[in-house]
Design a protein around this motif. Structure first.
Motif, PDB file in Angstrom:
ATOM      1  N   SER A 174      52.921  30.978  59.535  1.00 50.61           N
ATOM      2  CA  SER A 174      51.382  31.267  59.905  1.00 50.61           C
ATOM      3  C   SER A 174      50.888  31.410  58.642  1.00 50.61           C
ATOM      4  N   VAL A 175      51.691  32.050  57.560  1.00 59.34           N
ATOM      5  CA  VAL A 175      51.184  32.512  56.370  1.00 59.34           C
ATOM      6  C   VAL A 175      50.949  31.099  55.637  1.00 59.34           C
ATOM      7  N   VAL A 176      49.468  31.049  54.979  1.00 60.68           N
ATOM      8  CA  VAL A 176      49.201  29.845  54.078  1.00 60.68           C
ATOM      9  C   VAL A 176      48.778  30.194  52.638  1.00 60.68           C
ATOM     10  N   ALA A 177      48.838  31.361  52.317  1.00 61.27           N
ATOM     11  CA  ALA A 177      48.431  31.849  50.868  1.00 61.27           C
ATOM     12  C   ALA A 177      49.072  33.411  50.489  1.00 61.27           C
ATOM     13  N   ILE A 178      49.070  33.480  49.375  1.00 61.27           N
ATOM     14  CA  ILE A 178      49.237  34.820  48.699  1.00 61.27           C
ATOM     15  C   ILE A 178      48.083  35.594  48.513  1.00 61.27           C
ATOM     16  N   GLY A 179      47.820  36.676  49.068  1.00 61.72           N
ATOM     17  CA  GLY A 179      46.504  37.335  48.760  1.00 61.72           C
ATOM     18  C   GLY A 179      46.141  38.085  50.144  1.00 61.72           C
ATOM     19  N   GLU A 180      45.094  39.010  50.070  1.00 60.67           N
ATOM     20  CA  GLU A 180      43.852  38.810  49.100  1.00 60.67           C
ATOM     21  C   GLU A 180      44.152  39.720  47.823  1.00 60.67           C
ATOM     22  N   THR A 181      44.190  39.084  46.757  1.00 60.63           N
ATOM     23  CA  THR A 181      44.771  39.788  45.504  1.00 60.63           C
ATOM     24  C   THR A 181      43.563  39.744  44.435  1.00 60.63           C
ATOM     25  N   GLY A 182      43.720  40.353  43.265  1.00 58.93           N
ATOM     26  CA  GLY A 182      42.856  40.074  42.367  1.00 58.93           C
ATOM     27  C   GLY A 182      42.479  41.383  41.881  1.00 58.93           C
ATOM     28  N   LEU A 183      41.244  41.650  40.894  1.00 59.79           N
ATOM     29  CA  LEU A 183      40.930  42.619  40.274  1.00 59.79           C
ATOM     30  C   LEU A 183      39.401  42.765  40.483  1.00 59.79           C
ATOM     31  N   ASP A 184      39.188  44.413  41.007  1.00 58.59           N
ATOM     32  CA  ASP A 184      37.859  44.843  41.175  1.00 58.59           C
ATOM     33  C   ASP A 184      37.400  46.030  40.322  1.00 58.59           C
ATOM     34  N   PHE A 185      36.744  45.845  39.407  1.00 53.28           N
ATOM     35  CA  PHE A 185      36.437  47.044  38.364  1.00 53.28           C
ATOM     36  C   PHE A 185      35.099  47.654  38.873  1.00 53.28           C
ATOM     37  N   ASN A 186      34.593  47.051  39.949  1.00 52.98           N
ATOM     38  CA  ASN A 186      33.425  47.563  40.346  1.00 52.98           C
ATOM     39  C   ASN A 186      33.377  49.151  40.842  1.00 52.98           C
ATOM     40  N   ARG A 187      34.413  49.247  41.887  1.00 54.58           N
ATOM     41  CA  ARG A 187      34.540  50.580  42.525  1.00 54.58           C
ATOM     42  C   ARG A 187      35.866  51.327  42.103  1.00 54.58           C
ATOM     43  N   ASN A 188      36.866  50.621  41.483  1.00 58.87           N
ATOM     44  CA  ASN A 188      37.953  51.250  40.897  1.00 58.87           C
ATOM     45  C   ASN A 188      38.803  52.141  41.705  1.00 58.87           C
ATOM     46  N   PHE A 189      38.835  51.715  43.100  1.00 60.39           N
ATOM     47  CA  PHE A 189      39.587  52.592  44.257  1.00 60.39           C
ATOM     48  C   PHE A 189      40.999  52.835  43.789  1.00 60.39           C
ATOM     49  N   SER A 190      41.375  51.693  43.063  1.00 55.85           N
ATOM     50  CA  SER A 190      42.679  51.960  42.370  1.00 55.85           C
ATOM     51  C   SER A 190      42.282  51.491  40.763  1.00 55.85           C
ATOM     52  N   SER A 191      43.296  52.096  40.025  1.00 54.90           N
ATOM     53  CA  SER A 191      43.006  52.104  38.348  1.00 54.90           C
ATOM     54  C   SER A 191      43.146  50.570  38.203  1.00 54.90           C
ATOM     55  N   PRO A 192      42.365  50.355  36.946  1.00 55.61           N
ATOM     56  CA  PRO A 192      42.665  48.829  36.291  1.00 55.61           C
ATOM     57  C   PRO A 192      43.934  48.598  36.144  1.00 55.61           C
ATOM     58  N   ALA A 193      44.690  49.474  35.640  1.00 57.13           N
ATOM     59  CA  ALA A 193      46.212  49.315  35.302  1.00 57.13           C
ATOM     60  C   ALA A 193      46.925  49.058  36.632  1.00 57.13           C
ATOM     61  N   ASP A 194      46.968  49.620  37.764  1.00 54.37           N
ATOM     62  CA  ASP A 194      47.597  49.420  39.000  1.00 54.37           C
ATOM     63  C   ASP A 194      47.100  48.203  39.547  1.00 54.37           C
ATOM     64  N   GLN A 195      45.889  47.659  39.182  1.00 52.67           N
ATOM     65  CA  GLN A 195      45.420  46.815  40.011  1.00 52.67           C
ATOM     66  C   GLN A 195      45.752  45.367  39.089  1.00 52.67           C
ATOM     67  N   GLU A 196      46.069  45.552  37.676  1.00 50.46           N
ATOM     68  CA  GLU A 196      46.577  44.338  37.139  1.00 50.46           C
ATOM     69  C   GLU A 196      48.167  44.264  37.201  1.00 50.46           C
ATOM     70  N   ARG A 197      48.911  45.195  37.599  1.00 54.79           N
ATOM     71  CA  ARG A 197      50.089  45.058  37.809  1.00 54.79           C
ATOM     72  C   ARG A 197      50.484  44.681  39.301  1.00 54.79           C
ATOM     73  N   ALA A 198      49.745  44.877  40.427  1.00 50.83           N
ATOM     74  CA  ALA A 198      49.802  44.279  41.586  1.00 50.83           C
ATOM     75  C   ALA A 198      49.215  42.801  41.610  1.00 50.83           C
ATOM     76  N   PHE A 199      48.189  42.564  40.932  1.00 51.57           N
ATOM     77  CA  PHE A 199      47.852  41.216  40.838  1.00 51.57           C
ATOM     78  C   PHE A 199      48.835  40.296  39.938  1.00 51.57           C
ATOM     79  N   GLU A 200      49.492  40.930  38.895  1.00 55.04           N
ATOM     80  CA  GLU A 200      50.460  40.022  38.262  1.00 55.04           C
ATOM     81  C   GLU A 200      51.764  39.696  39.352  1.00 55.04           C
ATOM     82  N   ALA A 201      52.180  40.659  39.741  1.00 52.80           N
ATOM     83  CA  ALA A 201      53.381  40.858  41.110  1.00 52.80           C
ATOM     84  C   ALA A 201      53.047  39.618  41.878  1.00 52.80           C
TER      85      ALA A 201
END
Length: 283
Positions: free
Chosen positions: A100-127
């Motif tokens: 039933s899984v058709v895609a990886i995500g929802e992933t990406g970057l959100d520097f508007n609210r930064n609920f997670s740090s930009p560094a953590d976001q980039e690490r998770a996004f690249e993974a």
């Protein structure tokens, strides 16, 4: 409740948060209203390990009564990137094996609210990009106020990815053309139906090649403001996707049937595990 008239073509809602508590009490009715409105397939968004599991459970729960209608994504939203570990990556790898899984995500970057740090976001996004490249599944991406950095990262991975979509696009012309230059798809939501915030998108949507365009509600969020009779609870749902189709057609000065047909073909081709139906061909 008033819902949309059925579209001339079967529609695919590529992004709906069906696991949201707003839908907890009446999911069968919601799915039936979607079908009645011509929305025949829904991609349920996974935004964390728990939500991905829930999305898959929903696909299984309704498989008998609504066969071939529900699919899901598998990933961790940038808001939750601080929770992403090597264990998370392994879990997502396992979950992504579900048919039933058709895609990886929802992933990406959100520097508007930064609920997670930009560094953590980039690490998770690249993974997650690495996971998508390994499994050759398309990527379902979020981006807010982070275009330049997301674009830079995507340029490094794009040759290894099967495909990608920037979901709920609300960016500017530079962002749009950068993403199109990477041969990505663009998801349009009810944002385009907002005469206040959506003015820029109404102008830009005509610049999206039709073969790169897809439609989504992002329900229960972004209720189309063009609805003549809005629900008292202000909840968006997949049955309102035809209103988004209508506004896209108006802004592009094209026929709704043509856009419906092509965006459905786009979705069936993009999400490779979706079952084609109703005579819809694959490219």
């Amino acid at each position: 409740m008033t819902v949309a008239e059925p579209s001339l073509e079967a529609l695919v809602d590529i992004g709906v948060n069906l696991g949201n508590k707003a839908f907890r009490d009446d999911l069968p009715a919601i799915l039936q209203r979607a079908l009645d409105a011509g929305v025949t397939r829904l991609i349920v968004t996974g935004t964390s390990e728990a939500e991905t599991v829930h999305a898959q459970e929903l696909c299984g729960q309704f498989a008998a009564d609504f066969p071939g209608m529900l699919y899901s994504t598998c990933g961790v939203h940038p808001h939750d990137a601080k929770t992403f570990t090597t264990s998370t990556a392994a879990t997502l790898h396992s979950l992504a094996a579900e048919p039933s899984v058709v895609a990886i995500g929802e992933t990406g970057l959100d520097f508007n609210r930064n609920f997670s740090s930009p560094a953590d976001q980039e690490r998770a996004f690249e993974a997650q990009l690495e996971l998508a490249a390994e499994l050759q599944l398309p990527v379902f991406m979020h981006e807010r106020d982070a275009h330049q950095r997301q674009f830079e990262i995507l340029r490094q991975y794009r040759d290894h990815l099967a495909d990608g979509v920037i979901h709920c696009f609300t960016g500017d012309r530079t962002a749009l053309f950068n993403y199109l230059d990477l041969d990505l798809h663009i998801g349009i939501t009810g944002w385009i139906c907002d005469e206040r915030r959506g003015q820029s998108l109404r102008t830009l949507v005509n610049s999206i090649p039709l073969e790169r365009l897809m439609l989504e509600t992002d329900a229960p969020y972004l209720l189309p403001r063009t609805l003549e009779q809005k629900p008292k609870n202000r909840r968006n749902e997949p049955a309102y996707l035809p209103w988004i189709l209508a506004e896209v057609a108006r802004c592009r000065d094209e026929q709704e049937a043509d856009i419906a047909r092509q965006t459905t073909l786009n979705a069936c081709t993009f999400f490779r595990r979706i079952k084609a139906e109703n005579g819809i061909p694959r490219s």
